[in-house]
Design an enzyme around this catalytic site. Structure first.
Site, PDB file in Angstrom:
ATOM      1  CG  HIS A  76     -59.131 -23.125 -41.962  1.00 51.89           C
ATOM      2  ND1 HIS A  76     -58.298 -23.389 -43.284  1.00 51.89           N
ATOM      3  CD2 HIS A  76     -58.711 -23.643 -41.710  1.00 51.89           C
ATOM      4  CE1 HIS A  76     -57.475 -24.380 -43.424  1.00 51.89           C
ATOM      5  NE2 HIS A  76     -57.622 -24.907 -41.679  1.00 51.89           N
ATOM      6  CG  HIS A 106     -61.095 -28.333 -36.765  1.00 49.60           C
ATOM      7  ND1 HIS A 106     -61.404 -28.755 -37.694  1.00 49.60           N
ATOM      8  CD2 HIS A 106     -59.738 -28.004 -37.398  1.00 49.60           C
ATOM      9  CE1 HIS A 106     -60.622 -28.438 -38.888  1.00 49.60           C
ATOM     10  NE2 HIS A 106     -58.915 -28.386 -38.571  1.00 49.60           N
TER      11      HIS A 106
END
Length: 333
Positions: free
Chosen positions: A72, A30
């Site tokens: 992100h 991630h």
């Protein structure tokens, strides 16, 4: 939050003594090795590669001069020193948007551990160093991973997310089209390619398939309506009918881990929600987010949560900030 009964813990403990049947369980790094180095930097990606997950994630946003960069958020202030370098470049809402900067300007920033609105590090026990980390492009991430595969004989895949496509289009930028152009340059817009493209926006998922002709494997991410992530009505998706509709366009779903368990008398159980079961019955992969050893739900250990995901719920993989403990768990079974 998930708390296990004594009976459930006993069952899981006994189950742990039984060897796993041969099954695929994908470990998805991630934002790279985000549990160890600042997220989405090439250093984080290189470290993640060394940990040998099945996939490494890239979140994608656009720059003002048309480059896809790996960040992100569409905002910059929580992971860079943009407020120091460009103090007057925020919008009226006080936020700094990647889309308002050129690639060269973004490269002049230092990427640091994620902080909250008060500047406090979100995960206090993570990276404490003062190394210099920079924003990198999607092209650079692709090149790094594919080159490492070539030099090591590895097969680590890519797992990219198209961030806020409706917002980007409101700003006059078609980020999905830009993503597909890069994929096609690298021969990755193919159902057999070792890559997934994910998105929270269901209308954009349909557009990718129907209008833009995407052949790449797609994943529908699931949020809560209250998060205001996209215009998608997630309550409608989180039904058996919703999962059937989703299955027309994607190979899998990415639910938040908080979504997957059924509640009884306002308490979580270890039973899956009916809509997640419906997704499995529809043949969809289940890749939930995010397993973090330093942010576990109260009342459950990392091993117990992994046991649930792999054994009881039979998920197909998980996004994790910490690849090594997940690999150790799988190897021990």
């Amino acid at each position: 939050m998930l708390k296990l009964s004594v009976k459930t813990l006993r069952i899981l403990s006994l189950t742990a003594l039984v060897s796993f049947q041969s099954m695929a369980f994908d470990i998805i790094a991630h934002r790279g090795a985000s549990g160890y180095l600042p997220e989405h930097t090439l250093a984080s990606t290189a470290m993640a590669y060394a940990q040998q997950p099945d996939y490494i994630e890239q979140d994608l946003v656009m720059t003002s001069d048309g480059h896809l960069v790996v960040l992100h958020d569409i905002h910059l202030e929580t992971i860079t020193n943009v407020e120091t370098v460009f103090p007057n470049r925020h919008r009226e809402d006080g936020r700094y948007y990647a889309l308002d900067f050129t690639l060269a300007e973004l490269r002049s920033l230092n990427v640091h551990e994620r902080t909250d609105a008060k500047g406090k590090q979100v995960y206090p026990n993570r990276y404490q160093g003062n190394g210099q980390f920079t924003v990198a492009t999607f092209e650079e991430h692709i090149s790094t991973i594919l080159s490492l595969n070539a030099t090591t004989g590895g097969s680590v895949g890519l797992y990219a997310e198209i961030k806020s496509p409706a917002w980007h289009r409101e700003q006059g930028v078609d980020i999905s089209k830009a993503v597909l152009e890069v994929l096609r340059e690298h021969h990755l817009d193919d159902a057999s390619a070792n890559i997934y493209i994910q998105c929270f926006d269901f209308e954009e998922i349909k557009r990718l398939r129907q209008t833009l002709g995407a052949k790449v494997k797609l994943i529908q991410l699931i949020a809560e309506n209250s998060w205001q992530e996209t215009p998608t009505d997630y309550d409608a998706l989180k039904t058996a009918a919703g999962m059937q509709e989703v299955s027309r366009y994607v190979q899998g779903i990415g639910p938040w881990l908080g979504h997957v368990t059924r509640y009884e008398q306002n308490q979580p159980t270890t039973e899956l929600t009916t809509w997640v079961q419906a997704a499995q019955q529809a043949g969809l992969l289940i890749h939930p987010y995010t397993f973090r050893t330093d942010a576990l739900p109260p009342g459950i250990s990392a091993t117990q949560l992994l046991m649930l995901m792999v054994k009881k719920w039979q998920f197909d993989g998980v996004f994790t900030d910490q690849v090594p403990p997940v690999k150790r768990f799988l190897q021990s079974q």
